[in-house]
Design an enzyme around this catalytic site. Structure first.
Site, PDB file in Angstrom:
ATOM      1  CD  GLU A  70       9.468   4.311   0.569  1.00  0.00           C
ATOM      2  OE1 GLU A  70       9.253   5.108   1.490  1.00  0.00           O
ATOM      3  OE2 GLU A  70       9.288   4.603  -0.628  1.00  0.00           O
ATOM      4  CG  PHE A 117      -1.774   1.219   1.351  1.00  0.00           C
ATOM      5  CD1 PHE A 117      -2.952   1.313   0.630  1.00  0.00           C
ATOM      6  CD2 PHE A 117      -1.415   2.283   2.172  1.00  0.00           C
ATOM      7  CE1 PHE A 117      -3.755   2.442   0.712  1.00  0.00           C
ATOM      8  CE2 PHE A 117      -2.217   3.415   2.271  1.00  0.00           C
ATOM      9  CZ  PHE A 117      -3.387   3.488   1.539  1.00  0.00           C
ATOM     10  N   GLY A 118       0.711   2.102  -0.981  1.00  0.00           N
ATOM     11  CA  GLY A 118       1.475   3.357  -1.060  1.00  0.00           C
ATOM     12  C   GLY A 118       0.564   4.536  -0.806  1.00  0.00           C
ATOM     13  CE1 TYR A 119       2.875   7.544   3.884  1.00  0.00           C
ATOM     14  CE2 TYR A 119       2.711   5.158   3.824  1.00  0.00           C
ATOM     15  CZ  TYR A 119       3.364   6.299   4.229  1.00  0.00           C
ATOM     16  OH  TYR A 119       4.510   6.209   4.973  1.00  0.00           O
ATOM     17  N   GLY A 120       2.250   7.935  -0.298  1.00  0.00           N
ATOM     18  CA  GLY A 120       3.030   9.149  -0.574  1.00  0.00           C
ATOM     19  C   GLY A 120       3.555   9.061  -1.993  1.00  0.00           C
ATOM     20  CB  SER A 121       6.953   9.323  -3.464  1.00  0.00           C
ATOM     21  OG  SER A 121       7.618   8.269  -2.802  1.00  0.00           O
TER      22      SER A 121
HETATM   23  C1  SIN Z   1       4.639   5.698   0.544  1.00  0.00           C
HETATM   24  O1  SIN Z   1       4.532   6.413  -0.452  1.00  0.00           O
HETATM   25  O2  SIN Z   1       3.828   4.753   0.756  1.00  0.00           O
HETATM   26  C2  SIN Z   1       5.752   5.882   1.539  1.00  0.00           C
HETATM   27  C3  SIN Z   1       6.300   7.247   1.618  1.00  0.00           C
HETATM   28  C4  SIN Z   1       6.980   7.736   0.374  1.00  0.00           C
HETATM   29  O3  SIN Z   1       7.797   6.990  -0.200  1.00  0.00           O
HETATM   30  O4  SIN Z   1       6.724   8.863  -0.046  1.00  0.00           O
END
Ligand code: SIN
Length: 191
Positions: A99, A24-28
């Site tokens: 990460e 699950f990704g929530y940022g980049s």
């Molecule tokens: C994410 O996107 O899930 C983790 C934070 C990032 O890499 O920006």
């Protein structure tokens, strides 16, 4: 805890016995999928909220002048929408490197945004005990910080603007991200 989490992530969750793993990704990770994936689907997790509270020493800033990037903060009443990817376990070598600045991976359940069920998968969270954690600040202060930060992956404002655009595409209302975006735009207009 050291802010390089590569070894810790490898040891806490050996994945090689699995055919595939959901992430699950929530940022980049929403807008920059620089890894092979089998499929991707919009998803949401309960009990977490997205905040620009993590320092970035290696992507959008430097150890001397960290940028600000997203992490998840526990919030029992909240839902965080993002993008899930099904990947083969070998992809985590790349993801753990990407990460490594304070993020630990956890297994958690996420639901498909279209309501068609749920799956267990991994999410990277940079908790308050990691050395790069910056913690809360006003959205105006976060915008000013982001406006002045840059690292090996590019300017910090690119991270914010691409995330805000990706959330809009997913039809997500994220007041924290959009308030920082608005403050950044206002700052730019003021110069
Ligand atoms: C994410 O996107 O899930 C983790 C934070 C990032 O890499 O920006």
């Amino acid at each position: 805890m050291s802010h390089n989490t590569i070894l810790e992530n490898q040891q806490r969750q050996p994945l090689d016995h699995l055919d595939s793993v959901w992430l699950f990704g929530y940022g980049s990770l929403i807008y920059k999928a620089d890894f092979p994936f089998l499929q991707r689907r919009p998803a949401q997790i309960h009990g977490w909220t997205r905040r620009f509270w993590q320092g970035s020493h290696d992507h959008r800033g430097t150890p001397e002048q960290p940028g600000r990037v997203a992490t998840l903060i526990k919030a029992p009443e909240e839902i965080c929408v993002g993008m899930a990817y099904e990947v083969t376990p070998d992809v985590f070598a790349h993801l753990d490197h990407r990460e490594k600045n304070g993020y630990l991976r956890f297994f958690t359940e996420f639901e498909w945004l279209d309501g068609a069920g749920a799956v267990k998968g991994l999410v990277y969270v940079a908790g308050p005990d990691n050395e790069a954690f910056l913690g809360p600040a006003s959205e105006a202060a976060i915008a000013a910080h982001i406006a002045n930060s840059e690292g090996p992956s590019g300017p910090n404002d690119e991270y914010l603007l691409k995330l805000a655009a990706a959330l809009r595409e997913l039809k997500v209302n994220d007041p924290h991200v959009f308030a920082i975006e608005q403050a950044l735009i206002a700052l730019r207009e003021a110069v």
